[in-house]
Structures are given as C-alpha cells and as structure tokens.
Design a protein around this motif. Structure first.
Motif, PDB file in Angstrom:
ATOM      1  N   ASN A 283       0.803  -1.219   0.000  1.00  0.00           N
ATOM      2  CA  ASN A 283       0.000   0.000   0.000  1.00  0.00           C
ATOM      3  C   ASN A 283       0.838   1.271   0.000  1.00  0.00           C
ATOM      4  O   ASN A 283       0.489   2.246  -0.676  1.00  0.00           O
ATOM      5  CB  ASN A 283      -0.930   0.023   1.210  1.00  0.00           C
ATOM      6  N   PHE A 284       1.942   1.280   0.746  1.00  0.00           N
ATOM      7  CA  PHE A 284       2.669   2.524   0.993  1.00  0.00           C
ATOM      8  C   PHE A 284       4.019   2.625   0.282  1.00  0.00           C
ATOM      9  O   PHE A 284       4.499   3.739   0.058  1.00  0.00           O
ATOM     10  CB  PHE A 284       2.895   2.704   2.496  1.00  0.00           C
ATOM     11  N   CYS A 285       4.641   1.487  -0.067  1.00  0.00           N
ATOM     12  CA  CYS A 285       6.004   1.526  -0.602  1.00  0.00           C
ATOM     13  C   CYS A 285       6.115   1.120  -2.075  1.00  0.00           C
ATOM     14  O   CYS A 285       6.992   1.612  -2.773  1.00  0.00           O
ATOM     15  CB  CYS A 285       6.915   0.605   0.217  1.00  0.00           C
ATOM     16  N   ARG A 286       5.263   0.249  -2.516  1.00  0.00           N
ATOM     17  CA  ARG A 286       5.401  -0.323  -3.862  1.00  0.00           C
ATOM     18  C   ARG A 286       4.640   0.519  -4.881  1.00  0.00           C
ATOM     19  O   ARG A 286       3.434   0.706  -4.778  1.00  0.00           O
ATOM     20  CB  ARG A 286       4.858  -1.755  -3.875  1.00  0.00           C
ATOM     21  N   VAL A 287       5.342   1.014  -5.872  1.00  0.00           N
ATOM     22  CA  VAL A 287       4.727   1.804  -6.936  1.00  0.00           C
ATOM     23  C   VAL A 287       3.985   0.861  -7.873  1.00  0.00           C
ATOM     24  O   VAL A 287       4.580  -0.062  -8.447  1.00  0.00           O
ATOM     25  CB  VAL A 287       5.775   2.614  -7.713  1.00  0.00           C
ATOM     26  N   MET A 297      -0.994   6.622  -2.142  1.00  0.00           N
ATOM     27  CA  MET A 297      -0.957   7.953  -2.738  1.00  0.00           C
ATOM     28  C   MET A 297      -2.182   8.168  -3.627  1.00  0.00           C
ATOM     29  O   MET A 297      -2.781   9.246  -3.623  1.00  0.00           O
ATOM     30  CB  MET A 297       0.329   8.132  -3.552  1.00  0.00           C
ATOM     31  N   GLU A 298      -2.561   7.155  -4.384  1.00  0.00           N
ATOM     32  CA  GLU A 298      -3.726   7.264  -5.253  1.00  0.00           C
ATOM     33  C   GLU A 298      -4.999   7.469  -4.436  1.00  0.00           C
ATOM     34  O   GLU A 298      -5.919   8.175  -4.857  1.00  0.00           O
ATOM     35  CB  GLU A 298      -3.844   5.996  -6.110  1.00  0.00           C
ATOM     36  N   ALA A 299      -5.044   6.886  -3.249  1.00  0.00           N
ATOM     37  CA  ALA A 299      -6.216   7.012  -2.386  1.00  0.00           C
ATOM     38  C   ALA A 299      -6.184   8.282  -1.539  1.00  0.00           C
ATOM     39  O   ALA A 299      -7.143   8.569  -0.817  1.00  0.00           O
ATOM     40  CB  ALA A 299      -6.312   5.797  -1.468  1.00  0.00           C
ATOM     41  N   GLY A 300      -5.093   9.051  -1.621  1.00  0.00           N
ATOM     42  CA  GLY A 300      -4.997  10.298  -0.877  1.00  0.00           C
ATOM     43  C   GLY A 300      -4.631  10.131   0.587  1.00  0.00           C
ATOM     44  O   GLY A 300      -4.804  11.054   1.386  1.00  0.00           O
ATOM     45  N   ILE A 301      -4.097   8.961   0.959  1.00  0.00           N
ATOM     46  CA  ILE A 301      -3.727   8.722   2.353  1.00  0.00           C
ATOM     47  C   ILE A 301      -2.374   9.333   2.680  1.00  0.00           C
ATOM     48  O   ILE A 301      -2.125   9.781   3.799  1.00  0.00           O
ATOM     49  CB  ILE A 301      -3.719   7.204   2.641  1.00  0.00           C
ATOM     50  N   THR A 302      -1.477   9.351   1.709  1.00  0.00           N
ATOM     51  CA  THR A 302      -0.153   9.925   1.889  1.00  0.00           C
ATOM     52  C   THR A 302       0.236  10.674   0.627  1.00  0.00           C
ATOM     53  O   THR A 302      -0.408  10.524  -0.422  1.00  0.00           O
ATOM     54  CB  THR A 302       0.882   8.828   2.209  1.00  0.00           C
ATOM     55  N   LYS A 309      11.597   1.702   6.182  1.00  0.00           N
ATOM     56  CA  LYS A 309      11.844   2.146   7.552  1.00  0.00           C
ATOM     57  C   LYS A 309      10.683   2.982   8.085  1.00  0.00           C
ATOM     58  O   LYS A 309      10.435   3.000   9.301  1.00  0.00           O
ATOM     59  CB  LYS A 309      13.147   2.929   7.641  1.00  0.00           C
ATOM     60  N   GLU A 310       9.937   3.640   7.207  1.00  0.00           N
ATOM     61  CA  GLU A 310       8.784   4.414   7.661  1.00  0.00           C
ATOM     62  C   GLU A 310       7.672   3.496   8.157  1.00  0.00           C
ATOM     63  O   GLU A 310       6.872   3.894   9.007  1.00  0.00           O
ATOM     64  CB  GLU A 310       8.275   5.306   6.535  1.00  0.00           C
ATOM     65  N   LEU A 311       7.593   2.288   7.636  1.00  0.00           N
ATOM     66  CA  LEU A 311       6.592   1.343   8.124  1.00  0.00           C
ATOM     67  C   LEU A 311       6.834   0.985   9.577  1.00  0.00           C
ATOM     68  O   LEU A 311       5.906   0.633  10.305  1.00  0.00           O
ATOM     69  CB  LEU A 311       6.596   0.078   7.276  1.00  0.00           C
ATOM     70  N   LEU A 312       8.085   1.067  10.003  1.00  0.00           N
ATOM     71  CA  LEU A 312       8.430   0.719  11.379  1.00  0.00           C
ATOM     72  C   LEU A 312       8.415   1.931  12.300  1.00  0.00           C
ATOM     73  O   LEU A 312       8.804   1.833  13.467  1.00  0.00           O
ATOM     74  CB  LEU A 312       9.828   0.065  11.415  1.00  0.00           C
TER      75      LEU A 312
END
Length: 316
Positions: A283-287, A297-302, A309-312
């Motif tokens: 969801n957050f790292c893989r383009v 990013m597409e969903a507007g969450i980030t 490392k941000e996941l941790l």
C-alpha cells in the motif's frame, strides 16, 4: 540539550563506541546520550541491515536465501519479521480506516502451514494452527488499495471476521463483488448492510476434468454468472479480475506462498506477520505499474512513496 536529571544545560562530550553523541551536564556532571528512537525494540541489528532483510523478504526471497545474502542469522530474520509484522498491522489499522470507496472486490487465497490439510487428517492432528490457511483480501478497484485482509480458515466465522475488518476500513455506500463463496451472502449483509452497500457475486462455472488430466492442471472456466445479492448493484461492474491479479502479486512477492515448492510457512504466526508486512509495503512503498504511484498515494492517504523504515515508525 538539557540534563534529564537537573534540567540544566549540557554540552557535547564526545561519542560512545557505537558513535552516538554523548553530553555532560555542567551542573551535576553526569554523562548521558541523546534519547534515541528504537524502531527495532531491543534488537541490536543495525538499522540498514534490518531494512535490507525486510526488502528481500517482500521481494520474494525465502528466509534462508535472505540469510545467505545479508549475513543475518535466520532466527534473527524471523524475530525481525515478527516485530515488523506487528508494527505494520498497527499502521494499517490506523491509516486504512473510514475511507470513502467506490468499488471493492474480495477474494480468498489458499496456502498452508506446516502441512496440507490431507496430510494433517492422515496424521490425526487437531492443531488449528496447522493445515490450510486462507488469506481473505479486499481491494479497491480504482486505487488498488488493499482495504482489509484476514488470515484464517475458509469458514463462515472467518468470513464474518474479514467483513468486519472491511466495515471498519470503509465508510458509506459502495459496490462490492465477491466470488461465489456462500458465507459471503450473510457476512456482507451482517457487517456492511447498515452502510447501504450494493452487493453482487460472480460465480464461475468450470468444466468437468477430462480423462488423463494431471493433478495440478487448472480447471477450465466455461462461463460466469453474475448474481445480485443486496441493493441494486451495477451488473456491468461486477468483477473480481483486479483482486485475482492481486493474488498473483502476493504469490510472486511472498516466497512462502509460492506453489509446488517446499517454501511454505512452518508457523502460523510467521505467515501472519509476513502478510501484515506485505500489505503495508504494497500500500505505501510499492509503486503500482498502472498507477505510477503507490495505492496509498492514489487514495490520498499519503503524499509520497514510503521507505520500508517508515513502516516501522522511523522518521525520514
């Protein structure tokens, strides 16, 4: 930097053997180091090495191949996986919540832990953490965001647990499509009926196995039947193609889900941790290739592509 004891001004006083900055209080003369965030808890593994291990795991490497590449002991890798899985599960619960979506597709992916269900039955084992393990997945069709997932058996109880997670992740009305698994009919109505969802099932029809067909040959799909279940769903949008493609991605990115190999999970909790890490990373790292951005990013969450490392919880 102020002294943690007397709150007076402290000055830099060299570095310790790990390279961390030390300080010395001018008033009480105590020496201390600047407080450090500990995303890896009590693990002494270097942060860069830990991120390399996790990157290999989500790219389809097994535990032992990751150990050979990074030089990290397999037990340390498994401990790191458990820690990362716990943090990623918490991240998903906090970020993927109360979202407005349009179209959701659900499916289940088969795997097993320890041994297959047939072998378990032959050995007379009654351990619920051994045997078939089904991963329920809900994906938003347009953003490709994984909204909810659940690891369990292919039972009515686990289906309800999955739809309850989907209800927490979403808000308001949307169209939902599942396969022909019968427990969905009650579970979706129970968990999502109050949201006014439009629900339909896509039931695939398969041809009978021809003579001489080998064991692992896929059955031939000879047609599909679209069945409205709840509300007034748009039958032109009834599809499970996107979530089924997501199933392929899961099998390619997680070594323990590859079929016809010995790379299966040995413990239920490790499979659960790997799934939690994978879905957060997806969801957050893989383009995504078709989106050119991450699903989050597409969903507007980030607003940016995350690093592992941000996941941790590490601030960039």
């Amino acid at each position: 930097m102020n002294c943690p004891t007397c709150n007076q001004n402290a000055k830099k006083f060299g570095k310790d053997r790990r390279g961390q900055q030390r300080y010395r209080c001018a008033a009480c003369k105590i020496t201390f180091i600047e407080p450090q965030s500990k995303p890896l808890g009590d693990m002494i593994l270097a942060e860069e090495k830990a991120m390399s291990v996790l990157q290999h795991l989500v790219e389809g490497c097994s535990v032992r191949s990751t150990s050979r590449i990074t030089g990290v002991h397999p037990k340390t890798i498994l401990n790191l996986l458990s820690l990362a899985g716990e943090k990623c599960e918490q991240l998903m619960a906090e970020r993927i919540r109360g979202l407005r979506v349009k179209e959701v597709q659900c499916d289940e992916l088969w795997g097993y832990v320890g041994m297959k269900e047939k072998t378990k039955a032959k050995q007379g084992k009654d351990d619920v953490t051994v045997g078939d393990a089904w991963t329920f997945v809900a994906i938003e069709r347009h953003t490709k965001l994984v909204l909810a997932w659940h690891l369990g058996r292919r039972t009515e109880r686990d289906t309800v647990a999955f739809t309850e997670k989907l209800a927490q992740a979403t808000e308001g009305s949307f169209q939902i499509t599942t396969d022909g698994f019968r427990p969905y009919q009650d579970a979706v109505v129970l968990s999502l009926g109050a949201q006014g969802v439009e629900f339909a099932q896509l039931v695939k029809m398969y041809a009978s196995s021809p003579e001489g067909e080998i064991r692992y040959s896929p059955a031939e799909c000879i047609g599909c039947k679209k069945i409205p279940v709840l509300g007034n769903p748009d039958m032109k949008k009834v599809s499970t193609s996107h979530v089924e493609r997501q199933n392929l991605t899961m099998r390619m990115q997680m070594r323990r889900l590859t079929r016809l190999t010995n790379a299966f999970s040995k413990k239920w909790e490790k499979l659960y941790a790997m799934l939690a890490l994978y879905f957060a990373w997806y969801n957050f790292c893989r383009v995504h290739q078709t989106l050119r951005v991450t699903p989050a990013m597409e969903a507007g969450i980030t607003d940016h592509i995350w690093e592992i490392k941000e996941l941790l919880g590490v601030t960039i």
